[in-house]
Design an enzyme around this catalytic site. Structure first.
Site, PDB file in Angstrom:
ATOM      1  N   GLY A  55      -4.440  40.623 -15.510  1.00 33.19           N
ATOM      2  CA  GLY A  55      -5.827  40.383 -15.156  1.00 33.19           C
ATOM      3  C   GLY A  55      -6.208  38.979 -15.550  1.00 33.19           C
ATOM      4  O   GLY A  55      -5.547  38.353 -16.383  1.00 33.19           O
ATOM      5  N   GLN A  68     -12.044  32.488 -18.103  1.00 35.92           N
ATOM      6  CA  GLN A  68     -10.771  32.083 -18.692  1.00 35.92           C
ATOM      7  C   GLN A  68     -10.211  30.815 -18.063  1.00 35.92           C
ATOM      8  O   GLN A  68      -9.284  30.220 -18.600  1.00 35.92           O
ATOM      9  CB  GLN A  68      -9.740  33.203 -18.577  1.00 35.92           C
ATOM     10  CG  GLN A  68     -10.034  34.389 -19.458  1.00 35.92           C
ATOM     11  CD  GLN A  68      -8.949  35.423 -19.312  1.00 35.92           C
ATOM     12  OE1 GLN A  68      -9.018  36.289 -18.448  1.00 35.92           O
ATOM     13  NE2 GLN A  68      -7.927  35.316 -20.155  1.00 35.92           N
ATOM     14  N   CYS A 105      -3.969  38.617 -24.539  1.00 35.62           N
ATOM     15  CA  CYS A 105      -4.860  37.881 -23.639  1.00 35.62           C
ATOM     16  C   CYS A 105      -4.260  36.506 -23.376  1.00 35.62           C
ATOM     17  O   CYS A 105      -3.758  35.865 -24.302  1.00 35.62           O
ATOM     18  CB  CYS A 105      -6.240  37.753 -24.284  1.00 35.62           C
ATOM     19  SG  CYS A 105      -7.457  36.885 -23.281  1.00 35.62           S
ATOM     20  N   LEU A 106      -4.335  36.056 -22.136  1.00 39.17           N
ATOM     21  CA  LEU A 106      -3.832  34.723 -21.804  1.00 39.17           C
ATOM     22  C   LEU A 106      -4.579  33.626 -22.564  1.00 39.17           C
ATOM     23  O   LEU A 106      -4.018  32.558 -22.806  1.00 39.17           O
ATOM     24  CB  LEU A 106      -3.931  34.479 -20.297  1.00 39.17           C
ATOM     25  CG  LEU A 106      -3.028  35.353 -19.426  1.00 39.17           C
ATOM     26  CD1 LEU A 106      -3.347  35.159 -17.948  1.00 39.17           C
ATOM     27  CD2 LEU A 106      -1.560  35.073 -19.700  1.00 39.17           C
ATOM     28  N   HIS A 108     -11.137  45.056 -20.378  1.00 38.29           N
ATOM     29  CA  HIS A 108     -10.793  43.776 -21.006  1.00 38.29           C
ATOM     30  C   HIS A 108     -11.365  42.606 -20.193  1.00 38.29           C
ATOM     31  O   HIS A 108     -12.006  41.704 -20.751  1.00 38.29           O
ATOM     32  CB  HIS A 108      -9.265  43.667 -21.116  1.00 38.29           C
ATOM     33  CG  HIS A 108      -8.785  42.388 -21.706  1.00 38.29           C
ATOM     34  ND1 HIS A 108      -8.302  42.293 -22.989  1.00 38.29           N
ATOM     35  CD2 HIS A 108      -8.706  41.131 -21.195  1.00 38.29           C
ATOM     36  CE1 HIS A 108      -7.946  41.040 -23.238  1.00 38.29           C
ATOM     37  NE2 HIS A 108      -8.182  40.320 -22.160  1.00 38.29           N
ATOM     38  N   GLU A 109     -11.131  42.620 -18.880  1.00 40.04           N
ATOM     39  CA  GLU A 109     -11.603  41.520 -18.039  1.00 40.04           C
ATOM     40  C   GLU A 109     -13.129  41.507 -17.938  1.00 40.04           C
ATOM     41  O   GLU A 109     -13.743  40.444 -17.942  1.00 40.04           O
ATOM     42  CB  GLU A 109     -10.959  41.576 -16.650  1.00 40.04           C
ATOM     43  CG  GLU A 109      -9.448  41.438 -16.647  1.00 40.04           C
ATOM     44  CD  GLU A 109      -8.900  40.252 -17.438  1.00 40.04           C
ATOM     45  OE1 GLU A 109      -9.580  39.198 -17.518  1.00 40.04           O
ATOM     46  OE2 GLU A 109      -7.795  40.374 -17.994  1.00 40.04           O
ATOM     47  N   HIS A 123     -14.727  39.668 -20.748  1.00 39.45           N
ATOM     48  CA  HIS A 123     -14.736  38.206 -20.595  1.00 39.45           C
ATOM     49  C   HIS A 123     -16.005  37.732 -19.896  1.00 39.45           C
ATOM     50  O   HIS A 123     -16.489  36.635 -20.173  1.00 39.45           O
ATOM     51  CB  HIS A 123     -13.517  37.730 -19.800  1.00 39.45           C
ATOM     52  CG  HIS A 123     -12.271  37.609 -20.608  1.00 39.45           C
ATOM     53  ND1 HIS A 123     -12.146  36.736 -21.668  1.00 39.45           N
ATOM     54  CD2 HIS A 123     -11.074  38.242 -20.499  1.00 39.45           C
ATOM     55  CE1 HIS A 123     -10.932  36.837 -22.183  1.00 39.45           C
ATOM     56  NE2 HIS A 123     -10.260  37.748 -21.497  1.00 39.45           N
TER      57      HIS A 123
END
Length: 187
Positions: A51, A56, A100-101, A142-143, A146
């Site tokens: 995702g 991000q 997480c990225l 999670h997304e 953000h």
């Protein structure tokens, strides 16, 4: 319409101010928005993510993409785009490791709803609704976080965050005084 190759966008790391902002709703589907969605999907796969949310990559927009199964489906890609999403329902609780990225090499168990229902718009501006469980539900939550300036580390205990202090400091040191990334940290 002329076709274009998507761009691989720069992932913002912990410390970048955009990661802590509440993202703005998308009000119309312009060519810029459509190109950005293509870039977001492309970047998610290029960075081996399941995702990726607009904040991000430095854009404060209520857009994210997910494809939690492409690793297990022999690389078959089926990205889902959600614009201006809203959760309708949460059921159950389950704890599982997350990463997480924007927080590379950090993985911690996070408690999330086991099943969710979410609505939003797809890349064409059409209303969509998903009922999800397991990894799909976790990725959606999670997304979505953000979009509200929440990182998964905000959901772990204070004690666990104390143990992550050095890693977080190292990540934050890659940003300037405005919270913008000045370079990728190599861990």
């Amino acid at each position: 319409m002329k076709s274009r190759n998507p761009n691989n966008l720069h992932i913002r790391l912990y410390g970048d101010k955009t990661l802590r902002e509440v993202a703005k709703p998308v009000t119309e589907f312009t060519e810029d928005i459509n190109n950005f969605i293509d870039d977001l999907v492309y970047t998610m796969y290029e960075k081996d993510g399941v995702g990726l949310a607009a904040p991000q990559v430095g854009r404060s927009l209520r857009i994210f993409v997910v494809d939690p199964f492409w690793f297990s489906n022999e690389g078959k890609k089926n990205p889902l785009v959600l614009v201006n999403p809203e959760f309708i329902e949460f059921n159950g609780d389950i704890e599982s490791d997350e990463g997480c990225l924007s927080l590379p090499n950090i993985f911690e168990p996070v408690k999330r709803a086991e099943m969710v229902i979410i609505e939003g718009l797809n890349e064409k501006g059409e209303k969509v609704r998903y009922e999800a469980e397991g990894l799909f539900a976790r990725a959606l939550q999670h997304e979505f976080d953000h979009l509200d300036g929440i990182l998964f580390i905000d959901k772990i205990s204070k004690l666990k965050r104390v143990f992550l202090k050095k890693k977080l400091h190292d990540l934050q040191s890659t940003t300037d005084e405005n919270g913008d990334n000045i370079g990728e940290l190599v861990l």
